[in-house]
Design an enzyme around this catalytic site. Structure first.
Site: not given
Length: 142
Positions: A9-10, A17, A22, A71, A74, A95, A97, A104
């Site tokens: 998502p996103n 964004r 990012y 990735n 969320a 994985e 990110h 964070r």
């Protein structure tokens, strides 16, 4: 090796964004660079992005790949359904990110995906996807 690149998502809004977190590179540019890099190493890459958990799981269940770069966005922090789908994939999973999730907010520190992946790359920007392909290439079994 056939690599499946999944983005959750996103991530379809990469480049727009929160560019301070990012970056300004679009998802289409990331997918193109990843496909080119995989091809240079003698591999193929297909990419899929969805904001929907079930769509990502459906794509994993197609089983037309030898390894996965994901990735999960969320979903990283709570999707045991994706966790289980990755277990069922029975292949190497990396994985990725873009940001360093460990630097964070506290809630981002938890990855329910981590226990089932072969390797994790965090905080290397979009180039982390290329590093994931390199990892898969270096650890490919004949």
């Amino acid at each position: 090796m056939r690599i499946l690149l999944l983005n959750g998502p996103n991530l379809g809004r990469l480049g727009k964004r929160q560019p301070e977190v990012y970056g300004t590179t679009s998802l289409a540019d990331v997918e193109s660079a990843a496909a080119d890099h995989a091809h240079e190493l003698g591999h193929s890459l297909s990419a899929f992005q969805s904001n929907h958990e079930g769509a990502l799981i459906d794509r994993i269940e197609e089983r037309d790949y030898d390894a996965i770069v994901i990735n999960p966005g969320a979903f990283t922090h709570y999707s045991y359904a994706i966790h289980d789908a990755l277990v069922g994939a029975e292949c190497p999973v990396v994985e990725v990110h873009i940001s360093d999730i460990m630097a964070r907010e506290d809630w981002r520190h938890v990855s329910v995906i981590e226990p089932v992946v072969s390797h994790r790359i965090m905080g290397h920007g979009w180039r982390g996807y290329l590093e994931a392909i390199d990892y898969l290439h270096e650890h490919e079994t004949p």
